[in-house]
Design an enzyme around this catalytic site. Sequence first.
Site, PDB file in Angstrom:
ATOM      1  N   THR A  34     -18.353  13.917  -8.920  1.00 47.26           N
ATOM      2  CA  THR A  34     -18.518  13.289  -7.605  1.00 47.26           C
ATOM      3  C   THR A  34     -18.008  14.154  -6.462  1.00 47.26           C
ATOM      4  OG1 THR A  34     -16.366  12.165  -7.752  1.00 47.26           O
ATOM      5  CG2 THR A  34     -18.304  10.981  -8.601  1.00 47.26           C
ATOM      6  N   CYS A  38      -8.664  11.715  -6.121  1.00 45.21           N
ATOM      7  CA  CYS A  38      -8.087  10.371  -6.085  1.00 45.21           C
ATOM      8  C   CYS A  38      -6.608  10.412  -6.451  1.00 45.21           C
ATOM      9  CB  CYS A  38      -8.789   9.445  -7.088  1.00 45.21           C
ATOM     10  SG  CYS A  38     -10.571   9.305  -6.891  1.00 45.21           S
ATOM     11  N   CYS A  42      -6.171   4.859  -8.565  1.00 44.03           N
ATOM     12  CA  CYS A  42      -7.448   4.515  -7.931  1.00 44.03           C
ATOM     13  C   CYS A  42      -8.098   3.330  -8.650  1.00 44.03           C
ATOM     14  CB  CYS A  42      -8.392   5.720  -7.962  1.00 44.03           C
ATOM     15  SG  CYS A  42      -9.961   5.420  -7.099  1.00 44.03           S
ATOM     16  N   ARG A  67     -13.275  16.147  -1.685  1.00 44.35           N
ATOM     17  CA  ARG A  67     -13.050  15.247  -0.558  1.00 44.35           C
ATOM     18  C   ARG A  67     -12.171  14.084  -0.996  1.00 44.35           C
ATOM     19  NH1 ARG A  67     -18.349  15.348  -1.404  1.00 44.35           N
ATOM     20  NH2 ARG A  67     -18.353  13.084  -1.728  1.00 44.35           N
ATOM     21  N   CYS A  69     -10.989  10.399  -1.687  1.00 42.89           N
ATOM     22  CA  CYS A  69     -11.648   9.147  -2.086  1.00 42.89           C
ATOM     23  C   CYS A  69     -11.520   8.105  -0.968  1.00 42.89           C
ATOM     24  CB  CYS A  69     -11.002   8.618  -3.363  1.00 42.89           C
ATOM     25  SG  CYS A  69     -11.607   7.003  -3.905  1.00 42.89           S
ATOM     26  N   CYS A  72      -9.300   4.737  -2.700  1.00 41.87           N
ATOM     27  CA  CYS A  72      -7.852   4.743  -2.954  1.00 41.87           C
ATOM     28  C   CYS A  72      -7.058   5.495  -1.895  1.00 41.87           C
ATOM     29  CB  CYS A  72      -7.543   5.311  -4.336  1.00 41.87           C
ATOM     30  SG  CYS A  72      -7.824   7.094  -4.498  1.00 41.87           S
ATOM     31  N   ASP A 456      36.245   8.440  -2.809  1.00 40.14           N
ATOM     32  CA  ASP A 456      35.963   7.302  -1.942  1.00 40.14           C
ATOM     33  C   ASP A 456      36.672   6.048  -2.468  1.00 40.14           C
ATOM     34  OD1 ASP A 456      34.004   6.124   0.239  1.00 40.14           O
ATOM     35  OD2 ASP A 456      33.854   4.804  -1.518  1.00 40.14           O
TER      36      ASP A 456
END
Length: 506
Positions: A34, A38, A42, A67, A69, A72, A456
């Site tokens: 694709t 992601c 996702c 690129r 998604c 998601c 402390d």
Amino acid sequence: MRMGMHTDTERCVRAVRSKDARFDGWFFTAVLTTGIYCRPSCPVVPPKPENMVFHPSAAACQQAGFRACKRCRPDTSPGSPEWNHRADLVARAMRLIADGVVDREGVPGLAARLGYSTRQVERQLLAELGAGPLALARAQRAQTARLLVETTGLPMADIAFAAGFSSVRTFNDTVREVFALSPSDLRTRAAPRNAPPSAAPGVLSLRLPFRSPLNPDNLFGHLAATAVPGVEEWLPHSPDGVGGAPVGAYRRTLRLPYGHGIAALAPHPDHIACRLTLTDPRDLTVAISRCRRLLDLDADPVAVDDQLRTDPVLAPLVDKAPGRRVPRTADEAEFAVRAVLGQQVSTAAARTHAARLVTAHGTPVDDPEGGLTHLFPSPGELAALDPGTLALPRTRRATLTTLVRRLADGDLHLGAESDWAGTRASLLALPGVGPWTADVIAMRALGDPDAFLPTDLGVRRAARELGLPSTPAALTARAETWRPWRAYAVQYLWATDSHPINFLPV
């Protein structure tokens, strides 16, 4: 440690198939069929393993031509915890990039802050993250641009420069390349699910993600109980845009590279609601980075708690309230000054001393939504103060004036580029700075997750009541098994007390 997890293909595939949100930000899944990348969680049907490749950063995915998604939104996942529990070159570089240094000073400026050549910095970032500093900064600019496009009504040209792009054309090309949508299309898609943009100029409302679980009690309790009047406050009911009643909000002023701002932060089960008021939109990336750092939002609570549970004394404390964070700071120099003011005095006294400094030397700001009045004075503003005006013992006056002079001169660095061990040694070399002061600065200002406070009083009292060794040397020896998360162990020990720092204000 999960460094280089993206190289463990089998483990990554398991995380993707189970949609495990704990690994969001640890690695990114690029899908060959694709062309998108992601986050592990996702919601779409996972691709076949042979169609998945894994990258250590969003920038590496983008450089490989993938690129983001649209489902998601991997650019909105929490940051990698690696940069918060390491002090090596790559981790310090990533903290500086998140703070916008590359956009303001370029790669040479980044390298100069780190004390390395540009070639060394680029080589190490490429080796570990698959992308150099310019590509990493570009990915961050794209994320900032998307946030501004989707949550504000600013003109696109204003967004381009606010996000750090050199031109509107570069902004348009980058957004299209990373998100496969034009800026206008991004805004149109976001409109149905987003509230109308605020009419107030410079005001932005957004959600800050984190890895679950997150226990807000000691986190916000500590910030509210130690708040310096005029600089910080707790509002029982959030301002509009930060969740609304009955959730309260911690608010504070921010000194930023291009101006100043006010942050309002409110805890919710699955996010921190954040409302930022900025005098210059170019400060958005830095403001978000500092808010995330203040609240320790990029921590990996599962890794921390699993390690601390191996101690049978700490295990019940962790099981009772998992996900405690270390309350940190939005201004390292400010915290160092406050740590010196807080030596051997009560929380109330430390707030009083700090408030006097703020009134006398801080920069006034306007706050229509609350009671904030000043920025905390910078080291340069404090370097000229008359020690005789300080209602402090003489030795502490000397400690404070020496500290602010070293900070103002640039001889002492407490920023994101700091080497933890070296900076702690520099602090201990200052007159009047002992182990407690150096370690509390290391824990809350430098962000060292293994900083420990065996001297402390609250830690020693809790240790004694739990049956742990209470002398500093013996407790330090026992705490070896808590490494590298001793700063978080301190939070669990402190939380056994009824002090207001341990409770979410009402």
